[in-house]
Design a protein around this motif. Structure first.
Motif, PDB file in Angstrom:
ATOM      1  N   ASP A   1       0.874  -1.136  -0.077  1.00 37.70           N
ATOM      2  CA  ASP A   1       0.189   0.144  -0.028  1.00 37.70           C
ATOM      3  C   ASP A   1       0.913   1.131   0.054  1.00 37.70           C
ATOM      4  O   ASP A   1       0.681   2.120   0.632  1.00 37.70           O
ATOM      5  CB  ASP A   1      -1.009  -0.086   1.124  1.00 37.70           C
TER       6      ASP A   1
ATOM      7  N   THR B   1       6.356   7.125  11.106  1.00 40.25           N
ATOM      8  CA  THR B   1       5.289   6.971  10.230  1.00 40.25           C
ATOM      9  C   THR B   1       4.843   8.186  10.010  1.00 40.25           C
ATOM     10  O   THR B   1       4.924   9.223  10.581  1.00 40.25           O
ATOM     11  CB  THR B   1       4.264   6.099  11.262  1.00 40.25           C
ATOM     12  N   ALA B   2       4.029   7.910   8.723  1.00 33.74           N
ATOM     13  CA  ALA B   2       3.148   9.232   8.356  1.00 33.74           C
ATOM     14  C   ALA B   2       2.031   9.650   9.143  1.00 33.74           C
ATOM     15  O   ALA B   2       1.777  10.770   9.281  1.00 33.74           O
ATOM     16  CB  ALA B   2       2.522   8.828   6.793  1.00 33.74           C
ATOM     17  N   THR B   3       1.612   8.658   9.870  1.00 28.07           N
ATOM     18  CA  THR B   3       0.670   8.801  10.928  1.00 28.07           C
ATOM     19  C   THR B   3       1.162   9.836  12.217  1.00 28.07           C
ATOM     20  O   THR B   3       0.758  10.987  12.272  1.00 28.07           O
ATOM     21  CB  THR B   3       0.161   7.595  11.828  1.00 28.07           C
TER      22      THR B   3
ATOM     23  N   ASN C   1       1.616  13.218  10.499  1.00 27.51           N
ATOM     24  CA  ASN C   1       0.276  14.025  10.446  1.00 27.51           C
ATOM     25  C   ASN C   1      -0.014  14.434  11.882  1.00 27.51           C
ATOM     26  O   ASN C   1      -0.660  15.835  11.971  1.00 27.51           O
ATOM     27  CB  ASN C   1      -0.760  13.133  10.137  1.00 27.51           C
TER      28      ASN C   1
ATOM     29  N   TYR D   1      -8.281   9.263   4.642  1.00 31.21           N
ATOM     30  CA  TYR D   1      -7.638   8.318   5.775  1.00 31.21           C
ATOM     31  C   TYR D   1      -6.250   9.026   5.688  1.00 31.21           C
ATOM     32  O   TYR D   1      -5.534   9.357   4.549  1.00 31.21           O
ATOM     33  CB  TYR D   1      -7.253   6.890   5.005  1.00 31.21           C
ATOM     34  N   HIS D   2      -5.908   9.202   6.837  1.00 28.80           N
ATOM     35  CA  HIS D   2      -4.596   9.774   6.870  1.00 28.80           C
ATOM     36  C   HIS D   2      -3.654   9.245   7.964  1.00 28.80           C
ATOM     37  O   HIS D   2      -2.865   9.678   8.918  1.00 28.80           O
ATOM     38  CB  HIS D   2      -4.558  11.195   7.571  1.00 28.80           C
ATOM     39  N   GLY D   3      -3.877   7.858   8.232  1.00 26.07           N
ATOM     40  CA  GLY D   3      -3.236   7.275   9.351  1.00 26.07           C
ATOM     41  C   GLY D   3      -4.236   7.119  10.572  1.00 26.07           C
ATOM     42  O   GLY D   3      -5.250   7.485  10.378  1.00 26.07           O
TER      43      GLY D   3
ATOM     44  N   GLU E   1      -5.455  14.992   1.429  1.00 26.23           N
ATOM     45  CA  GLU E   1      -4.670  14.596   0.387  1.00 26.23           C
ATOM     46  C   GLU E   1      -4.914  15.591  -0.802  1.00 26.23           C
ATOM     47  O   GLU E   1      -6.307  15.567  -0.958  1.00 26.23           O
ATOM     48  CB  GLU E   1      -4.924  12.957   0.179  1.00 26.23           C
TER      49      GLU E   1
ATOM     50  N   ASN F   1      -7.803   7.057  -0.602  1.00 27.94           N
ATOM     51  CA  ASN F   1      -8.162   6.132   0.249  1.00 27.94           C
ATOM     52  C   ASN F   1      -9.846   5.485   0.250  1.00 27.94           C
ATOM     53  O   ASN F   1      -9.883   4.775   0.501  1.00 27.94           O
ATOM     54  CB  ASN F   1      -7.653   6.564   1.658  1.00 27.94           C
TER      55      ASN F   1
ATOM     56  N   ASP G   1      -1.099  16.184   3.081  1.00 29.69           N
ATOM     57  CA  ASP G   1      -0.532  14.813   3.131  1.00 29.69           C
ATOM     58  C   ASP G   1      -0.063  13.946   1.679  1.00 29.69           C
ATOM     59  O   ASP G   1      -1.271  13.641   1.045  1.00 29.69           O
ATOM     60  CB  ASP G   1      -1.854  13.836   3.882  1.00 29.69           C
TER      61      ASP G   1
ATOM     62  N   THR H   1       1.634  11.476   1.396  1.00 30.36           N
ATOM     63  CA  THR H   1       1.867  10.025   1.426  1.00 30.36           C
ATOM     64  C   THR H   1       1.555   9.121   0.391  1.00 30.36           C
ATOM     65  O   THR H   1       2.584   8.426  -0.062  1.00 30.36           O
ATOM     66  CB  THR H   1       1.435   9.641   2.829  1.00 30.36           C
ATOM     67  N   HIS H   2       0.546   9.261  -0.098  1.00 29.54           N
ATOM     68  CA  HIS H   2       0.079   8.396  -1.341  1.00 29.54           C
ATOM     69  C   HIS H   2       0.116   9.289  -2.471  1.00 29.54           C
ATOM     70  O   HIS H   2       0.639   8.672  -3.683  1.00 29.54           O
ATOM     71  CB  HIS H   2      -1.494   7.928  -1.256  1.00 29.54           C
TER      72      HIS H   2
ATOM     73  N   LYS I   1       5.475   6.547   4.200  1.00 28.19           N
ATOM     74  CA  LYS I   1       5.548   5.115   3.530  1.00 28.19           C
ATOM     75  C   LYS I   1       6.939   4.967   2.809  1.00 28.19           C
ATOM     76  O   LYS I   1       7.933   4.446   3.118  1.00 28.19           O
ATOM     77  CB  LYS I   1       4.359   4.844   2.838  1.00 28.19           C
TER      78      LYS I   1
HETATM   79  C1  PLP Z   1      -2.793   9.383   2.806  1.00 28.15           C
HETATM   80  C2  PLP Z   1      -2.214   8.735   4.128  1.00 28.15           C
HETATM   81  N1  PLP Z   1      -1.429   9.349   5.136  1.00 28.15           N
HETATM   82  C3  PLP Z   1      -1.026   8.748   6.024  1.00 28.15           C
HETATM   83  C4  PLP Z   1      -1.348   7.245   6.179  1.00 28.15           C
HETATM   84  C5  PLP Z   1      -0.571   6.697   7.385  1.00 28.15           C
HETATM   85  O1  PLP Z   1       0.566   6.017   7.067  1.00 28.15           O
HETATM   86  P1  PLP Z   1       1.261   4.830   8.151  1.00 28.15           P
HETATM   87  O2  PLP Z   1       0.185   3.913   8.380  1.00 28.15           O
HETATM   88  O3  PLP Z   1       2.728   4.549   7.679  1.00 28.15           O
HETATM   89  O4  PLP Z   1       1.479   5.783   9.562  1.00 28.15           O
HETATM   90  C6  PLP Z   1      -1.934   6.725   5.343  1.00 28.15           C
HETATM   91  C7  PLP Z   1      -1.840   5.025   5.431  1.00 28.15           C
HETATM   92  O5  PLP Z   1      -2.342   4.595   4.443  1.00 28.15           O
HETATM   93  C8  PLP Z   1      -2.016   7.246   4.099  1.00 28.15           C
HETATM   94  O6  PLP Z   1      -2.900   6.736   3.211  1.00 28.15           O
END
Ligand code: PLP
Length: 449
Positions: A81, A135-137, A140, A163-165, A222, A227, A255, A257-258, A282
């Motif tokens: 993912d 982590t991205a969580t 954030n 979804y942001h973790g 995002e 997500n 964000d 991350t994706h 990620k």
């Molecule tokens: C847009 C986005 N931000 C943050 C996260 C959190 O990433 P992590 O689970 O690595 O903390 C995710 C996880 O899917 C995500 O999709």
């Protein structure tokens, strides 16, 4: 338009379930044995949700492929993912990580790699200052804390079905226009209506109404939702949303991350978004835990004015292993050698091929589905027109159909991203990998109709 008959879907799903069991005896045995020591038989609860009676146990992975303990090879379109959007274990990263592992993993002190990474991120995204988490969580969460601190406002704003973790404030949703805990929210600390405003994506009026309360510290978003299917911003949306955030004094946290899938500088660079803060996790370390958050000069000055040295270790932003030497070595090698403009060009061309292939089959079989793409990421949704927002996309979800398509692909050697229909390209994905998926998708469609 073709309709999917539920009885037929059930019959086909049962057949695929059986085939899966026959093909994976070793995974079945490991899953059974794991019940003795792992809660639910898995290392993390969501692994139970994969299509099939149990998750496939992995033996090894390299590039765009992995092998399971039953000796079967798969094209990996899930790529952890996005954690492995770099391809599994890229050589340069493996070498950098092995070298660092011999030379000290974590020290609470900086290494030179951090400087390289800071400069690289600055060039990619245009934001001058950076910090690191695992982590991205966390990236954030810390960005939200900073936004609250420097604006002295209590709430954040997110989009419906974001979804942001595992960020507490983001597990909020709309029901009949009212904010409340999102379905499945486990032990929320408070009702998220106290911390969060939620609006639908692509709705500027709703965004402005929410910001008019003057209690929103930041919009955490995002740039394109990824997500709940891929939902692209409408023309001019971000320009105006950005302007609204400025007008009402809320920070904009992108964000990425994706959405880094859009290119080396994510949507921020592609669409000239100018966020106040930016999160990237990620894939940033090819799967070695690490994430980054950056900010503008103005935000940096506002941070400096409010956050003081004496309390900075207990202020709620931290993590003993954050910014550790191993993480930074992996991030440096990933940015330097893997997430390069040249590799993105290749990956994006493959996603176009995926899109074209799937789109042609959807048309051929008259299915009321669509396929969307953002850079090197593509996804199909079970509705005729691409959804405009999270609510529309969630309404089009079809759990049984999705599970069937995932299991059908898995049984034929292709792994899709679980819990939605996403396919991601890495630098080592090939046209043959993509065409295999298209063929399997076409076979499934033919059987369904
Ligand atoms: C847009 C986005 N931000 C943050 C996260 C959190 O990433 P992590 O689970 O690595 O903390 C995710 C996880 O899917 C995500 O999709």
């Amino acid at each position: 338009m073709t309709t999917i008959h539920r009885k037929k879907l059930k019959e086909l799903s049962d057949r695929e379930e059986h085939r899966f069991m026959v093909q994976h005896p070793r995974s079945a045995a490991l899953y059974k044995a794991a019940q003795n020591s792992l809660l639910g038989g898995v290392p993390m609860n969501w692994m139970k949700k994969w299509a099939g009676a149990f998750p496939v146990f992995v033996k090894s992975a390299k590039g765009a492929h992995f092998t399971c303990v039953d000796g079967r090879d798969y094209v990996d379109l899930c790529l952890g993912d996005t954690g492995a959007m770099t391809g599994h274990s890229p050589d340069e990263v493996v070498e950098a990580v092995a070298k660092r592992a011999r030379e000290g993993l974590t020290l609470m002190l900086p290494t030179e790699d951090a400087l390289y990474v800071g400069e690289d991120l600055k060039k990619r995204f245009g934001l001058p200052y950076w910090q690191f988490t695992l982590t991205a969580t966390d990236a954030n969460r810390f960005s939200i804390r900073i936004a609250r601190e420097i604006t002295q406002r209590p709430k954040i704003l997110v989009f419906h079905y974001c979804y942001h973790g595992t960020v507490d404030e983001t597990f909020a949703g709309l029901k009949d226009g009212v904010v409340g805990p999102r379905r499945g929210n486990i032990g929320p600390p408070v009702n998220p209506a106290m911390t969060t405003r939620v609006v639908e994506f692509n709705d500027l009026n709703a965004l402005e109404d929410a910001l008019k309360h003057h209690d929103v510290a930041c919009i955490l978003a995002e740039p394109a939702m990824t997500n709940v299917g891929i939902i692209l911003p409408e023309n001019g949306y971000w320009k105006q949303a950005r302007e609204l955030a400025r007008r009402y004094g809320a920070l904009f946290i992108a964000d990425e991350t994706h959405t880094i899938c859009a290119g080396p500088g994510g949507c921020t660079a592609e669409w000239k978004l100018e966020p106040d803060m930016l999160v990237f996790g990620k894939a940033i370390g090819s799967g070695i835990p690490g994430a980054a958050y950056g900010c503008t000069e103005e935000v940096a000055q506002r941070i400096a004015a409010r956050i003081h040295l004496e309390d900075c270790d207990v202020g709620g932003i931290g993590g003993t292993l954050a910014g550790n030497a191993l993480s930074l070595a992996a991030i440096r090698a990933t940015l330097e050698h893997v997430l390069t403009a040249k590799n993105f060009e290749k990956m994006i061309a493959l996603a176009v091929r995926f899109n074209d292939g799937v789109s042609a089959e959807i048309k051929k079989y008259g299915l009321p589905w669509n396929v969307q793409r953002l850079g090197c990421r593509a996804e199909y949704t079970f509705c005729e027109k691409p959804p405009r927002n999270g609510g529309e996309s969630a309404a089009a979800s079809d759990f049984e159909l999705e599970r069937f398509l995932h299991l059908y692909a898995l049984n034929r050697g292709v792994l899709l991203t679980p819990f939605h229909n996403m396919a991601l390209m890495c630098p080592e994905t090939t046209a043959a990998d993509i065409d295999l998926h298209t063929r399997i998708f076409a076979e499934a469609a033919q059987e369904l109709v």
